[in-house]
Write a protein that holds these residues in place. Structure first.
Motif, PDB file in Angstrom:
ATOM      1  N   GLY A   1      32.189  35.999  23.789  1.00  0.00           N
ATOM      2  CA  GLY A   1      30.304  35.505  24.250  1.00  0.00           C
ATOM      3  C   GLY A   1      30.647  36.124  25.441  1.00  0.00           C
ATOM      4  N   GLN A   2      29.098  35.207  26.275  1.00  0.00           N
ATOM      5  CA  GLN A   2      28.297  36.157  27.690  1.00  0.00           C
ATOM      6  C   GLN A   2      29.941  35.875  28.809  1.00  0.00           C
ATOM      7  OE1 GLN A   2      24.662  34.812  26.452  1.00  0.00           O
ATOM      8  NE2 GLN A   2      23.879  36.531  26.418  1.00  0.00           N
ATOM      9  N   THR A   3      30.670  34.833  28.347  1.00  0.00           N
ATOM     10  CA  THR A   3      31.365  34.909  29.575  1.00  0.00           C
ATOM     11  C   THR A   3      32.183  36.292  30.313  1.00  0.00           C
ATOM     12  OG1 THR A   3      32.258  32.988  28.624  1.00  0.00           O
ATOM     13  CG2 THR A   3      33.138  32.838  30.375  1.00  0.00           C
ATOM     14  N   TYR A   4      32.253  35.595  31.638  1.00  0.00           N
ATOM     15  CA  TYR A   4      32.381  37.072  32.244  1.00  0.00           C
ATOM     16  C   TYR A   4      31.184  38.037  32.492  1.00  0.00           C
ATOM     17  CZ  TYR A   4      36.709  34.595  33.969  1.00  0.00           C
ATOM     18  OH  TYR A   4      37.496  32.988  35.121  1.00  0.00           O
ATOM     19  N   LYS A   5      30.626  38.222  32.282  1.00  0.00           N
ATOM     20  CA  LYS A   5      29.877  38.855  32.449  1.00  0.00           C
ATOM     21  C   LYS A   5      29.950  40.024  30.856  1.00  0.00           C
ATOM     22  CE  LYS A   5      28.874  38.042  36.756  1.00  0.00           C
ATOM     23  NZ  LYS A   5      29.502  38.516  37.815  1.00  0.00           N
ATOM     24  N   GLY A   6      30.592  39.481  29.876  1.00  0.00           N
ATOM     25  CA  GLY A   6      31.076  40.879  28.419  1.00  0.00           C
ATOM     26  C   GLY A   6      31.435  42.260  29.495  1.00  0.00           C
ATOM     27  N   ALA A   7      32.369  42.345  30.800  1.00  0.00           N
ATOM     28  CA  ALA A   7      32.649  42.959  31.302  1.00  0.00           C
ATOM     29  C   ALA A   7      34.023  43.263  31.286  1.00  0.00           C
ATOM     30  CB  ALA A   7      32.315  43.059  33.263  1.00  0.00           C
ATOM     31  N   VAL A   8      34.316  44.695  31.582  1.00  0.00           N
ATOM     32  CA  VAL A   8      35.574  45.260  31.208  1.00  0.00           C
ATOM     33  C   VAL A   8      36.642  45.479  32.807  1.00  0.00           C
ATOM     34  CG1 VAL A   8      36.878  46.920  30.895  1.00  0.00           C
ATOM     35  CG2 VAL A   8      34.537  46.635  29.637  1.00  0.00           C
ATOM     36  N   PHE A   9      37.183  44.719  33.084  1.00  0.00           N
ATOM     37  CA  PHE A   9      38.532  44.500  34.377  1.00  0.00           C
ATOM     38  C   PHE A   9      39.267  45.387  34.420  1.00  0.00           C
ATOM     39  CE2 PHE A   9      36.237  40.396  35.866  1.00  0.00           C
ATOM     40  CZ  PHE A   9      35.041  40.551  35.530  1.00  0.00           C
ATOM     41  N   TRP A  10      40.555  45.222  34.708  1.00  0.00           N
ATOM     42  CA  TRP A  10      41.562  45.643  35.314  1.00  0.00           C
ATOM     43  C   TRP A  10      42.183  45.151  33.892  1.00  0.00           C
ATOM     44  CZ3 TRP A  10      46.218  44.215  38.075  1.00  0.00           C
ATOM     45  CH2 TRP A  10      46.271  42.400  38.650  1.00  0.00           C
ATOM     46  N   ASP A  11      42.064  44.035  33.453  1.00  0.00           N
ATOM     47  CA  ASP A  11      42.887  43.401  32.526  1.00  0.00           C
ATOM     48  C   ASP A  11      42.968  44.965  31.152  1.00  0.00           C
ATOM     49  OD1 ASP A  11      41.638  41.663  34.509  1.00  0.00           O
ATOM     50  OD2 ASP A  11      41.334  40.183  32.025  1.00  0.00           O
ATOM     51  N   THR A  12      42.089  45.645  30.536  1.00  0.00           N
ATOM     52  CA  THR A  12      42.067  46.767  29.800  1.00  0.00           C
ATOM     53  C   THR A  12      43.568  47.648  30.109  1.00  0.00           C
ATOM     54  OG1 THR A  12      39.881  46.329  29.725  1.00  0.00           O
ATOM     55  CG2 THR A  12      41.391  47.702  28.797  1.00  0.00           C
ATOM     56  N   GLU A  13      42.887  48.346  31.647  1.00  0.00           N
ATOM     57  CA  GLU A  13      44.238  48.857  31.514  1.00  0.00           C
ATOM     58  C   GLU A  13      45.546  47.836  31.868  1.00  0.00           C
ATOM     59  OE1 GLU A  13      41.496  49.650  32.330  1.00  0.00           O
ATOM     60  OE2 GLU A  13      41.031  50.775  31.056  1.00  0.00           O
ATOM     61  N   MET A  14      46.203  47.227  32.167  1.00  0.00           N
ATOM     62  CA  MET A  14      47.016  46.502  32.681  1.00  0.00           C
ATOM     63  C   MET A  14      47.606  46.093  31.898  1.00  0.00           C
ATOM     64  SD  MET A  14      46.806  48.558  35.511  1.00  0.00           S
ATOM     65  CE  MET A  14      49.037  48.135  36.357  1.00  0.00           C
ATOM     66  N   PHE A  15      46.684  45.337  31.091  1.00  0.00           N
ATOM     67  CA  PHE A  15      47.421  44.211  30.326  1.00  0.00           C
ATOM     68  C   PHE A  15      47.314  44.630  28.932  1.00  0.00           C
ATOM     69  CE2 PHE A  15      47.179  42.792  34.029  1.00  0.00           C
ATOM     70  CZ  PHE A  15      47.850  41.514  34.511  1.00  0.00           C
ATOM     71  N   MET A  16      46.076  44.888  28.354  1.00  0.00           N
ATOM     72  CA  MET A  16      45.760  45.126  26.639  1.00  0.00           C
ATOM     73  C   MET A  16      46.552  46.656  26.056  1.00  0.00           C
ATOM     74  SD  MET A  16      42.094  43.608  26.445  1.00  0.00           S
ATOM     75  CE  MET A  16      41.815  42.754  27.719  1.00  0.00           C
ATOM     76  N   LEU A  17      46.321  47.850  27.523  1.00  0.00           N
ATOM     77  CA  LEU A  17      46.473  48.821  26.502  1.00  0.00           C
ATOM     78  C   LEU A  17      47.894  49.097  26.268  1.00  0.00           C
ATOM     79  CD1 LEU A  17      44.865  51.877  27.238  1.00  0.00           C
ATOM     80  CD2 LEU A  17      46.509  52.290  29.180  1.00  0.00           C
ATOM     81  N   ASP A  18      49.363  48.475  26.825  1.00  0.00           N
ATOM     82  CA  ASP A  18      50.528  48.794  26.447  1.00  0.00           C
ATOM     83  C   ASP A  18      50.206  48.571  24.870  1.00  0.00           C
ATOM     84  OD1 ASP A  18      51.380  49.481  28.722  1.00  0.00           O
ATOM     85  OD2 ASP A  18      53.388  47.986  27.955  1.00  0.00           O
ATOM     86  N   PHE A  19      49.703  47.782  24.593  1.00  0.00           N
ATOM     87  CA  PHE A  19      49.850  47.498  22.926  1.00  0.00           C
ATOM     88  C   PHE A  19      48.982  48.213  21.425  1.00  0.00           C
ATOM     89  CE2 PHE A  19      46.846  45.443  19.475  1.00  0.00           C
ATOM     90  CZ  PHE A  19      47.906  45.296  18.360  1.00  0.00           C
ATOM     91  N   PHE A  20      47.909  49.319  22.636  1.00  0.00           N
ATOM     92  CA  PHE A  20      47.607  50.188  21.424  1.00  0.00           C
ATOM     93  C   PHE A  20      48.263  51.277  22.399  1.00  0.00           C
ATOM     94  CE2 PHE A  20      43.990  47.416  23.021  1.00  0.00           C
ATOM     95  CZ  PHE A  20      43.367  46.740  20.924  1.00  0.00           C
ATOM     96  N   LEU A  21      48.813  51.661  23.272  1.00  0.00           N
ATOM     97  CA  LEU A  21      49.177  52.356  23.048  1.00  0.00           C
ATOM     98  C   LEU A  21      50.509  52.324  22.539  1.00  0.00           C
ATOM     99  CD1 LEU A  21      49.802  53.017  27.015  1.00  0.00           C
ATOM    100  CD2 LEU A  21      48.217  54.753  25.305  1.00  0.00           C
ATOM    101  N   ASN A  22      51.009  51.629  22.074  1.00  0.00           N
ATOM    102  CA  ASN A  22      52.283  51.070  20.837  1.00  0.00           C
ATOM    103  C   ASN A  22      51.878  51.686  19.523  1.00  0.00           C
ATOM    104  OD1 ASN A  22      53.986  51.293  23.339  1.00  0.00           O
ATOM    105  ND2 ASN A  22      54.366  48.923  23.305  1.00  0.00           N
ATOM    106  N   THR A  23      51.022  50.924  19.074  1.00  0.00           N
ATOM    107  CA  THR A  23      50.689  51.052  18.100  1.00  0.00           C
ATOM    108  C   THR A  23      49.469  52.116  17.312  1.00  0.00           C
ATOM    109  OG1 THR A  23      49.037  49.336  18.511  1.00  0.00           O
ATOM    110  CG2 THR A  23      51.340  48.190  17.855  1.00  0.00           C
ATOM    111  N   GLU A  24      48.238  51.969  17.895  1.00  0.00           N
ATOM    112  CA  GLU A  24      47.478  52.658  17.871  1.00  0.00           C
ATOM    113  C   GLU A  24      46.807  53.482  18.903  1.00  0.00           C
ATOM    114  OE1 GLU A  24      44.427  50.310  15.828  1.00  0.00           O
ATOM    115  OE2 GLU A  24      43.347  51.760  15.308  1.00  0.00           O
ATOM    116  N   PRO A  25      46.895  54.784  19.440  1.00  0.00           N
ATOM    117  CA  PRO A  25      47.292  55.533  19.965  1.00  0.00           C
ATOM    118  C   PRO A  25      45.901  56.041  20.068  1.00  0.00           C
ATOM    119  CG  PRO A  25      48.775  56.364  19.442  1.00  0.00           C
ATOM    120  CD  PRO A  25      48.595  54.974  18.482  1.00  0.00           C
ATOM    121  N   GLU A  26      45.169  56.383  19.293  1.00  0.00           N
ATOM    122  CA  GLU A  26      43.321  56.778  19.282  1.00  0.00           C
ATOM    123  C   GLU A  26      42.547  56.092  20.159  1.00  0.00           C
ATOM    124  OE1 GLU A  26      44.338  55.558  15.120  1.00  0.00           O
ATOM    125  OE2 GLU A  26      45.996  56.832  16.962  1.00  0.00           O
ATOM    126  N   VAL A  27      43.197  54.507  19.646  1.00  0.00           N
ATOM    127  CA  VAL A  27      42.146  53.468  20.453  1.00  0.00           C
ATOM    128  C   VAL A  27      42.704  53.499  22.300  1.00  0.00           C
ATOM    129  CG1 VAL A  27      42.039  50.507  21.268  1.00  0.00           C
ATOM    130  CG2 VAL A  27      42.351  51.835  18.344  1.00  0.00           C
TER     131      VAL A  27
END
Lengths: 743, 743
Positions: free
Chosen positions: B334-360
């Motif tokens: 939805g539109q909560t938090y303005k659909g904006a990208v926070f530090w969450d992506t790099e600090m909390f989500m990135l590891d998952f993709f690095l481990n499983t799907e580096p191209e993402v």
């Protein structure tokens, strides 16, 4: 010109204001302009200088002495006292040339009329003493009782400060000994009455008072006068005493000291004086003061009266009896602002004393020297070096300022304020005072007696505040509050940085004086002095001083120019609660350009040579409409600069506002249920500065007094005296010429 | 293990929460887990990634597309739809292994029962497409109408974002073209239905919708199925368009682009697919994902299900269709938090993709590289150099964060917050992401494609932030906010300073890579590189990093240790209003030691080698009870560190809290009248990190994968795959051994 202010008729609504307006004082104590029969409900106070107490979590505040003037009247068994009994006629008068308060009240009784007349003065010669003459006249054979003694139930804002008040009667002298809560300081009040008519006397002692009933029957239309002396002493007179510690000090003995013969003699001896004789000495003393300080203005009596009335107030609170006392922001008018010394003293009051009574100016600055240890302690507490003076300075330099100085009206919670920890400019005010004293008197004794060390310690403090960007060159002062307190936690406030620069420059001068031996050798050797000189020269050069922008406007602090530009009125209209704080993190003014008081303009007043006149004018024009003037320190700064800019007509209303701060009333007296009123000595000092530096345009250049007058149109002549470099001069200005005459 | 979550029965109170819990998505769009008949009142949304609009003073927020899934049922002329009509039976199900949402609802009608079954999926292969299969079955001969089409009356928080929505019908295809307010971006939604039973069809177009009425009479207990494809395209797919500027771009022509043949073919061609065939490809695609990312846990199905459900959510929002898109803090819910990208992506989500799907992971970081100009602009705006990334980043790096992010509940006034201008650690998160990508993949292409420049620009930014005391040596970062947002305007936040040091170190590494030619020559010559190296080495060395005190505790920021030490509960009890902000200048937590979320502990997680284990433990023990965990970013940080400290039993509840953030509900969904709920991808990523870095204890040392497991007692076996340095490994851990197998 009329040296008396009068108030005819009785209005209970004006009791509080009158207490300030009719105040008398002698530097040792201030006696609010209340009536003899008033008690604490009428904010009666004999407010003492430089002695404080704290109870529980309440603010630390100065003591009010037990009221030895307490007197009321009974006629035919009925009390006749204000405000309970409505008077037939009533008038108060203050002879402010001589510091004498008078009242006259006529009561109608069932059998006839009774008049009460009294006068009182805080003795200017013996500052421990108060004189009171109380006269009763009836137009019938009245059964009269004059009840007089000591009221121990004093008015306190954050009290009660006395754990105990003990009373005694001995040889017709009534005494009270009050012992404070925090430190066990003692206050002794004694009183003695004399009268020359037959009367029966009865003692009346109750829990909080000791009274003498003087009972007699009047002849018709005959004056019955009681003359009364009151004396006040405190343990602070002999150095103070810590609770129970100093058993060797006779004052601190467990038994009440007034039972000690030596002290008893001192405290009661002064009660034996002849009233008229002592009053004569008192008025002579005041006359001598006016010989040096009166400002004569031809063509504008209202201005002349308001101005000299302001000077009267400064005299009432000038601490002449003891070196190293200073003046509180509300003078001796009560416990408001904790009886604490602010920058007001150095920046707004000092000029008056420098010009008219330099020894008082010196004493004020000695207070700062004496409290250097407190300032050092405060600097250390915040991780700085040198001397960080108290924002609200009490005895020993103790900072009475709280971290939570304001209450949120919406939540009732205390709001974190930063006056204590971030209003760095306070130390520069001390330096300014010391250097100004030295420059105006040519007397280096203050520097020798600790002033030089104080200047260096303040420079050390500012040096320890300095930051620079890595890779940058300019020195900055970050996260501070300037004179305009509505904007908190700002960077590079122009006033603060400029005053820090001044402090560094003063330190360099001081080091030179050490080097050339003018003020002794200092504590350091030549090499150390030389390294200090290098250090502070560098700091003075590199500290960032905001410069005018393309429109000539100097930014009050970094980012000010980005703030919302709205009118003072508009900001006021945003208030949701009439008592809410305009400043703080979320106040109505905080994120706008609206400021509380002169800030850049204060700087420009102190250092007009920093910029061309054109720039001064642009900044006056820019900042004045954005200033709330929410502080009594604001108007005079705009007034003085307006004079320099050749706009005396713009200066005049600000001048009158300053000069009339206590005369006209109307200021903010209550914040919620807390009394915050009192006299405004900084405004009084500001009015004086406006007259002398502004309208008369007096300044010092190359060791000589210069005059560049900008008299208001109606002022035909202006005359005053000033001291400069150890000599006194008379300055007389007319439309045509200005004459400076050595006296 | 059960790969389905189900909800039996119907509770209108759960509509909002279910919207998040049953969300489906494909990175291009997120489709809230709402029913076909729901409208904006039920927070229905087809939320689009990376395309935004702003109306008036409202917050800028991402678009929700017109809802092409909109379908409802009429039986015998009466509407049967939730929530208006109470169902006989109702069940929802999410097959989160394959991203398929199903519902089944039984209505009782006067003449008999009617069942609605549907399934939908956001196509994983063609991300523009949504498939819906809608089946009606009656146990009597019902007069049925399936009304289906496009609902243009979309749910917006700060809308409406579409100035106009135009509808058309052509060859049985319904389309809607919506044009946004701010930039004139366009969103096209088309839909096509297929069914294999005789029915009458009528078009129904109203102001905000275009619908097709499919009218027929049922046989008893026979399924009538409509298969529907919806396609969604936007002008952002082809680079976006500024309102009226780019007339050469066919999309920006005045006439609606869907009338353009080429586009129309693309947008409608995908609607012709066979449903089962396309669904098969979709589920195959999901199966392939799980081949690489599934985490198998033996002995704890609840943990395994919650964790894999979390990974499902990360897949739903992973932007695979376009390089340089990132993930918003509330995903595509939805539109909560303005659909904006926070530090969450790099600090909390990135590891998952690095481990499983580096191209993402690479694509996510490309977003930061692409938005470098925005970050440079922001730095400049605040007087800094280099790149200061947006706290709330939208397209082009535009910072959607407001200066007034919180409303004072007592006055209704906006409160000045400093998230945008003082939360400096955001740029270091970008650096962390780029460097982590490079380290984990061994792939220097990201650095070559702008990553290196980004790292250097971030270092430049931090360097321009640095202050030092005049006469001092250490470099400081003043007046900032760390991860714990309850304490504003603090100096030398440990986390921020440590991340700045990391940034400087990364810059030095980057310079070395330039020098040795690994990532090209850079834009600068050898001498410039060498001076950069010297500069950042110096900065990394001199930046002040708080050290443990005598009790081993690292002060979160200067002065933290002086704050009031109270419990979280006590602070909570001081609230006067349940919705009042805990932070800010005067919040209940602001002047206490109570913090919002892991701050020092986040640092210790990232750099455990900074201190001995004993110190890590002391700080965990100290800070945990003082943490409100008021952010979903907090729990996992405590969990991971607890594992490292050998306390998996303490980690477990934090792990479960993170993994169940969207599954269990109960989070804060409303602030006053504003919906702030949505999915919690950072918590999902945090749960993954806890499993892999915490319980499995996986880390990289000297270029090799290492394992130091701390499995919870009940976990008998754990198995997962990770990518490292271009290869994939299977990791299998039992109580007895850990095996790392190349695949």
């Amino acid at each position: 010109m009329d040296w008396n202010i009068r108030k005819k008729g009785y209005d209970p609504e004006e009791i509080t204001w009158s207490g300030n307006r009719f105040l008398i004082g002698n530097g040792y104590m201030g006696i609010r302009g209340t009536l003899e029969e008033y008690r604490k409900e009428q904010l009666t106070a004999v407010n003492l200088a430089g002695i404080y107490d704290k109870v529980g979590d309440g603010w630390r505040e100065p003591l009010n002495a037990p009221n030895g003037l307490y007197t009321y009247l009974k006629v035919d068994g009925t009390m006749y006292r204000l405000p309970e009994k409505e008077p037939q006629k009533h008038e108060c008068e203050l002879d402010y040339r001589h510091g004498i308060f008078r009242r006259e009240t006529l009561f109608r009784t069932p059998r006839g009329n009774v008049a009460v007349r009294s006068e009182k003065f805080a003795d200017a010669v013996n500052v421990h003493r108060i004189g009171l003459r109380y006269t009763v006249t009836a137009d019938f054979h009245a059964d009269v009782e004059i009840v007089t003694g000591i009221d121990g139930d004093v008015w306190d804002i954050h009290g009660p400060h006395y754990d105990a008040v003990e009373f005694q009667e001995k040889d017709g002298i009534l005494s009270a000994e009050a012992i404070t809560h925090e430190k066990g300081e003692r206050v002794w009040v004694s009183e003695r009455c004399a009268w020359n008519f037959p009367a029966e006397v009865k003692l009346k002692q109750e829990e909080n008072e000791i009274l003498r009933r003087i009972i007699f029957v009047t002849d018709c239309n005959t004056d019955y006068t009681v003359e009364k002396w009151v004396s006040v002493y405190t343990s602070a007179d002999i150095g103070g005493c810590e609770k129970g510690i100093d058993k060797e000090n006779p004052i601190c003995k467990d038994e009440a000291f007034y039972r000690d013969e030596a002290f008893y003699k001192a405290a009661t001896g002064c009660l034996m004086q002849d009233y008229e004789e002592a009053k004569k000495k008192h008025t002579d003393c005041w006359e001598k003061r006016w010989d040096h300080c009166e400002v004569y203005i031809e063509g504008d009596d209202a201005a002349m009266e308001a101005l000299n009335y302001s000077l009267y107030h400064l005299h009432c609170i000038a601490p002449r009896h003891k070196e190293g006392l200073s003046i509180a922001a509300r003078g001796l008018s009560g416990q408001t602002y904790k009886g604490a010394v602010f920058w007001d003293t150095e920046m707004f009051m000092l000029d008056f004393f420098l010009n008219t009574e330099p020894e008082v100016a010196k004493s004020l600055m000695k207070y700062r020297i004496d409290t250097l240890p407190g300032a050092r302690k405060k600097a250390k507490q915040y991780g700085y070096e040198g001397a960080f003076y108290a924002w609200e300075s009490q005895e020993g330099g103790f900072d009475a300022c709280s971290d939570y100085n304001v209450t949120d009206v919406f939540t009732g919670r205390p709001m974190r304020t930063f006056f204590r920890d971030k209003q760095y400019h306070i130390s520069s005010a001390v330096v300014y005072g010391i250097m100004r004293y030295t420059e105006m008197t040519g007397d280096y004794s203050l520097l020798r007696e600790g002033g030089a060390e104080t200047v260096l310690e303040c420079a050390k403090f500012y040096y320890s505040l300095l930051y620079k960007r890595v890779g940058g060159d300019r020195y900055e002062i970050l996260d501070c509050i300037g004179p305009d307190e509505y904007h908190e936690r700002i960077n590079n406030n122009g006033y603060t940085n400029r005053m820090a620069k001044y402090t560094f420059e003063s330190a360099v001068k001081t080091v030179s004086l050490f080097m050339e031996g003018t003020i002794g050798a200092g504590k350091t050797n030549e090499a150390d002095l030389s390294s200090l000189e290098t250090k502070y020269k560098d700091a003075a050069e590199k500290i960032y001083i905001p410069q005018p922008d393309e429109n000539g406007i100097i930014e009050q602090f970094e980012g000010y120019s980005q703030l919302e530009d709205v009118t003072v009125k508009e900001v006021e209209e945003r208030l949701l609660h009439e008592k809410e704080y305009w400043g703080g993190a979320y106040g109505v003014a905080s994120h706008t350009k609206v400021i509380k008081q002169a800030d850049v303009v204060t700087w420009l007043n102190l250092f007009p040579e920093d910029f061309p006149e054109d720039t001064l004018k642009k900044n006056w024009d820019y900042y004045e409409p954005r200033t709330e003037h929410g502080s009594s320190l604001s108007a005079c700064m705009y007034a003085i600069l307006a004079c320099r800019l050749g706009m005396p007509e713009k200066a005049y209303p600000f001048f009158l506002k300053s000069a009339s701060a206590d005369l006209a009333g109307g200021g903010k007296e209550w914040a919620g249920l807390v009394y915050i009123g009192g006299t405004h000595p900084a405004a009084a000092g500001g009015a004086y500065m406006t007259a002398v530096k502004g309208f008369a345009g007096m300044y010092i250049e190359n060791g000589a007094i210069k005059i560049n007058p900008h008299l208001p149109d109606t002022w035909k002549k202006m005359r005053f005296q000033i001291h400069y470099s150890g000599k006194e001069y008379r300055i007389e200005i007319t439309k045509d010429e200005a004459v400076i005459l050595p006296m």
